[in-house]
Design a protein around this motif. Structure first.
Motif, PDB file in Angstrom:
ATOM      1  N   PRO A 164      70.424  12.475   9.826  1.00  6.61           N
ATOM      2  CA  PRO A 164      70.462  11.580  10.991  1.00  6.61           C
ATOM      3  C   PRO A 164      69.107  11.481  11.686  1.00  6.61           C
ATOM      4  CG  PRO A 164      71.694  13.593  11.434  1.00  6.61           C
ATOM      5  CD  PRO A 164      71.343  13.609   9.983  1.00  6.61           C
ATOM      6  N   PHE A 165      68.322  12.575  11.662  1.00  7.66           N
ATOM      7  CA  PHE A 165      66.992  12.546  12.275  1.00  7.66           C
ATOM      8  C   PHE A 165      66.121  11.492  11.600  1.00  7.66           C
ATOM      9  CE2 PHE A 165      62.666  13.926  13.062  1.00  7.66           C
ATOM     10  CZ  PHE A 165      62.696  14.233  14.419  1.00  7.66           C
ATOM     11  N   ALA A 166      66.113  11.491  10.263  1.00 10.51           N
ATOM     12  CA  ALA A 166      65.298  10.529   9.511  1.00 10.51           C
ATOM     13  C   ALA A 166      65.785   9.101   9.732  1.00 10.51           C
ATOM     14  CB  ALA A 166      65.318  10.876   8.021  1.00 10.51           C
ATOM     15  N   LEU A 167      67.118   8.911   9.782  1.00  8.29           N
ATOM     16  CA  LEU A 167      67.656   7.576  10.046  1.00  8.29           C
ATOM     17  C   LEU A 167      67.245   7.090  11.436  1.00  8.29           C
ATOM     18  CD1 LEU A 167      71.241   7.958   8.534  1.00  8.29           C
ATOM     19  CD2 LEU A 167      69.419   6.483   7.673  1.00  8.29           C
ATOM     20  N   GLY A 168      67.245   8.008  12.409  1.00  5.53           N
ATOM     21  CA  GLY A 168      66.829   7.653  13.767  1.00  5.53           C
ATOM     22  C   GLY A 168      65.364   7.281  13.833  1.00  5.53           C
ATOM     23  N   PRO A 218      67.711  -3.662  14.931  1.00  2.00           N
ATOM     24  CA  PRO A 218      67.987  -3.071  13.638  1.00  2.00           C
ATOM     25  C   PRO A 218      69.040  -1.968  13.711  1.00  2.00           C
ATOM     26  CG  PRO A 218      65.904  -2.273  14.503  1.00  2.00           C
ATOM     27  CD  PRO A 218      66.396  -3.319  15.451  1.00  2.00           C
ATOM     28  N   ALA A 219      69.910  -1.929  12.723  1.00  2.00           N
ATOM     29  CA  ALA A 219      70.933  -0.881  12.656  1.00  2.00           C
ATOM     30  C   ALA A 219      70.318   0.380  12.074  1.00  2.00           C
ATOM     31  CB  ALA A 219      72.099  -1.344  11.799  1.00  2.00           C
ATOM     32  N   VAL A 220      70.725   1.522  12.612  1.00  2.00           N
ATOM     33  CA  VAL A 220      70.210   2.797  12.118  1.00  2.00           C
ATOM     34  C   VAL A 220      70.936   3.191  10.840  1.00  2.00           C
ATOM     35  CG1 VAL A 220      70.029   5.251  12.638  1.00  2.00           C
ATOM     36  CG2 VAL A 220      69.496   3.574  14.394  1.00  2.00           C
ATOM     37  N   ALA A 221      72.247   3.221  10.905  1.00  2.00           N
ATOM     38  CA  ALA A 221      73.063   3.506   9.722  1.00  2.00           C
ATOM     39  C   ALA A 221      73.824   2.227   9.426  1.00  2.00           C
ATOM     40  CB  ALA A 221      74.011   4.661   9.998  1.00  2.00           C
ATOM     41  N   SER A 222      73.378   1.514   8.417  1.00  3.32           N
ATOM     42  CA  SER A 222      73.912   0.172   8.218  1.00  3.32           C
ATOM     43  C   SER A 222      74.827   0.041   7.008  1.00  3.32           C
ATOM     44  CB  SER A 222      72.758  -0.824   8.077  1.00  3.32           C
ATOM     45  OG  SER A 222      71.926  -0.426   7.010  1.00  3.32           O
ATOM     46  N   GLY A 223      75.017   1.105   6.258  1.00  2.00           N
ATOM     47  CA  GLY A 223      75.846   1.015   5.067  1.00  2.00           C
ATOM     48  C   GLY A 223      76.764   2.206   4.922  1.00  2.00           C
ATOM     49  N   PHE A 232      75.083  -4.002  26.852  1.00  2.00           N
ATOM     50  CA  PHE A 232      74.032  -3.003  27.086  1.00  2.00           C
ATOM     51  C   PHE A 232      73.400  -2.575  25.762  1.00  2.00           C
ATOM     52  CE2 PHE A 232      72.638   1.411  27.421  1.00  2.00           C
ATOM     53  CZ  PHE A 232      71.770   1.339  28.508  1.00  2.00           C
ATOM     54  N   VAL A 233      74.254  -2.296  24.761  1.00  2.00           N
ATOM     55  CA  VAL A 233      73.736  -1.891  23.454  1.00  2.00           C
ATOM     56  C   VAL A 233      72.990  -3.039  22.792  1.00  2.00           C
ATOM     57  CG1 VAL A 233      74.402  -1.150  21.120  1.00  2.00           C
ATOM     58  CG2 VAL A 233      75.429  -0.070  23.110  1.00  2.00           C
ATOM     59  N   GLY A 234      73.475  -4.277  23.009  1.00  2.00           N
ATOM     60  CA  GLY A 234      72.767  -5.426  22.463  1.00  2.00           C
ATOM     61  C   GLY A 234      71.362  -5.553  23.031  1.00  2.00           C
ATOM     62  N   GLN A 235      71.211  -5.171  24.304  1.00  2.00           N
ATOM     63  CA  GLN A 235      69.905  -5.277  24.958  1.00  2.00           C
ATOM     64  C   GLN A 235      69.007  -4.082  24.658  1.00  2.00           C
ATOM     65  OE1 GLN A 235      70.254  -5.977  29.143  1.00  2.00           O
ATOM     66  NE2 GLN A 235      68.068  -6.269  29.435  1.00  2.00           N
ATOM     67  N   TYR A 236      69.587  -2.869  24.685  1.00  2.00           N
ATOM     68  CA  TYR A 236      68.779  -1.656  24.536  1.00  2.00           C
ATOM     69  C   TYR A 236      69.074  -0.867  23.266  1.00  2.00           C
ATOM     70  CZ  TYR A 236      67.983  -2.592  29.471  1.00  2.00           C
ATOM     71  OH  TYR A 236      67.655  -3.187  30.657  1.00  2.00           O
ATOM     72  N   GLY A 237      69.962  -1.395  22.433  1.00  2.44           N
ATOM     73  CA  GLY A 237      70.403  -0.660  21.246  1.00  2.44           C
ATOM     74  C   GLY A 237      69.294  -0.323  20.275  1.00  2.44           C
ATOM     75  N   ARG A 238      68.257  -1.169  20.218  1.00  6.11           N
ATOM     76  CA  ARG A 238      67.160  -0.910  19.280  1.00  6.11           C
ATOM     77  C   ARG A 238      66.481   0.426  19.582  1.00  6.11           C
ATOM     78  NH1 ARG A 238      63.818  -4.846  18.218  1.00  6.11           N
ATOM     79  NH2 ARG A 238      65.035  -6.492  19.170  1.00  6.11           N
ATOM     80  N   TRP A 239      66.580   0.871  20.841  1.00  8.98           N
ATOM     81  CA  TRP A 239      65.987   2.163  21.219  1.00  8.98           C
ATOM     82  C   TRP A 239      67.052   3.248  21.360  1.00  8.98           C
ATOM     83  CZ3 TRP A 239      61.189   1.137  20.411  1.00  8.98           C
ATOM     84  CH2 TRP A 239      60.672  -0.122  20.720  1.00  8.98           C
ATOM     85  N   LEU A 240      68.202   2.859  21.916  1.00 17.20           N
ATOM     86  CA  LEU A 240      69.248   3.831  22.224  1.00 17.20           C
ATOM     87  C   LEU A 240      69.882   4.433  20.979  1.00 17.20           C
ATOM     88  CD1 LEU A 240      71.055   5.131  24.416  1.00 17.20           C
ATOM     89  CD2 LEU A 240      72.574   3.168  24.190  1.00 17.20           C
ATOM     90  N   VAL A 241      70.271   3.585  20.026  1.00 19.15           N
ATOM     91  CA  VAL A 241      70.968   4.073  18.831  1.00 19.15           C
ATOM     92  C   VAL A 241      70.082   5.023  18.017  1.00 19.15           C
ATOM     93  CG1 VAL A 241      72.104   3.393  16.680  1.00 19.15           C
ATOM     94  CG2 VAL A 241      72.544   2.101  18.770  1.00 19.15           C
ATOM     95  N   VAL A 301      69.888   8.386  19.793  1.00 17.16           N
ATOM     96  CA  VAL A 301      71.101   9.206  19.644  1.00 17.16           C
ATOM     97  C   VAL A 301      71.079   9.927  18.293  1.00 17.16           C
ATOM     98  CG1 VAL A 301      73.616   9.097  19.328  1.00 17.16           C
ATOM     99  CG2 VAL A 301      72.535   7.860  21.217  1.00 17.16           C
ATOM    100  N   PHE A 302      70.697   9.215  17.231  1.00 14.63           N
ATOM    101  CA  PHE A 302      70.653   9.819  15.900  1.00 14.63           C
ATOM    102  C   PHE A 302      69.586  10.921  15.818  1.00 14.63           C
ATOM    103  CE2 PHE A 302      73.500   6.531  14.859  1.00 14.63           C
ATOM    104  CZ  PHE A 302      74.068   6.833  13.640  1.00 14.63           C
ATOM    105  N   ILE A 303      68.436  10.686  16.433  1.00 20.56           N
ATOM    106  CA  ILE A 303      67.384  11.713  16.452  1.00 20.56           C
ATOM    107  C   ILE A 303      67.872  12.945  17.204  1.00 20.56           C
ATOM    108  CG2 ILE A 303      65.108  12.263  17.420  1.00 20.56           C
ATOM    109  CD1 ILE A 303      64.284   9.374  16.690  1.00 20.56           C
ATOM    110  N   ALA A 304      68.555  12.720  18.337  1.00 13.31           N
ATOM    111  CA  ALA A 304      69.077  13.847  19.120  1.00 13.31           C
ATOM    112  C   ALA A 304      70.109  14.645  18.325  1.00 13.31           C
ATOM    113  CB  ALA A 304      69.699  13.330  20.425  1.00 13.31           C
TER     114      ALA A 304
END
Length: 199
Positions: free
Chosen positions: A81-85, A102-107, A168-177, A180-183
């Motif tokens: 998940p760290f690498a995906l983030g 962009p989606a972090v985990a897209s498949g 909210f996720v649509g606006q900030y999801g590129r950074w938020l998602v 979360v995965f890095i965390a």
């Protein structure tokens, strides 16, 4: 509680206790899917089932006395998940002038990988249980886990269906998602004490 009732109750408690953090990951995935179109709902469900099935299979094999991943190195799975983030953050920076998030985990496979990495510590809980309860209760426990995955996916889908959160996720999801995965990846690595083992 004896017999099937006791086994089902134990399995429910075990699944809920070891997969609370998975509910957060699933909610983020459903939010991302609704805000950006990726991952698709079926990929989240299938990836979650594949990941939990892999964790159960590894635990059953370990219960039979075989070790697939040495305990000292289980924290390495946190790098998934760290690498995906990190990849998601790099994409967000590169595409910052565009509207697409962009989606972090897209498949299916990346979602299964995140599920396995996030639940790697579950193996240490499941293995001794499967080793001691026998074949019948192990099959019942596996069926309860399958029902638990469906319940988790439904709950996360519901949590991720609120319009304000999706906006909210649509606006900030590129950074938020990705964050979360890095965390999540960082926590897995730190909790496994991997840095000190590497040093």
């Amino acid at each position: 509680m004896d017999g099937i009732t006791g086994t089902v109750a134990t399995a429910c408690g075990m699944f809920a206790g070891t997969n609370v953090d998975d509910l957060i990951v699933l909610t983020v995935l459903f939010l991302s899917g609704r805000a950006t179109g990726a991952p698709k709902t079926w990929q989240i469900w299938a990836g979650q089932y594949a990941g939990i099935a892999a964790l159960v299979l590894i635990s059953v094999v370990a219960a039979l006395g075989l070790t697939i991943v040495p305990d000292d190195w289980i924290g390495m799975l946190g790098l998934v998940p760290f690498a995906l983030g990190v990849r998601g953050l790099v994409s967000a920076v590169r595409d910052s002038g565009r509207d697409a998030s962009p989606a972090v985990a897209s498949g299916l496979f990346s979602i299964a990988g995140v599920t396995i990495a996030n639940g790697a510590d579950n193996i240490s809980v499941y293995t001794p249980v499967f080793r001691t309860v026998g074949t019948g209760p192990t099959l019942i426990t596996t069926a309860v886990f399958a029902a638990g995955v469906a319940l988790w996916c439904l709950a996360a889908s519901w949590l991720g269906s609120h319009k304000k959160i999706i906006d909210f996720v649509g606006q900030y999801g590129r950074w938020l998602v990705p964050a979360v995965f890095i965390a999540i990846g960082g926590l897995i690595v730190i909790e496994s004490d991997l840095p000190s083992k590497l040093l």
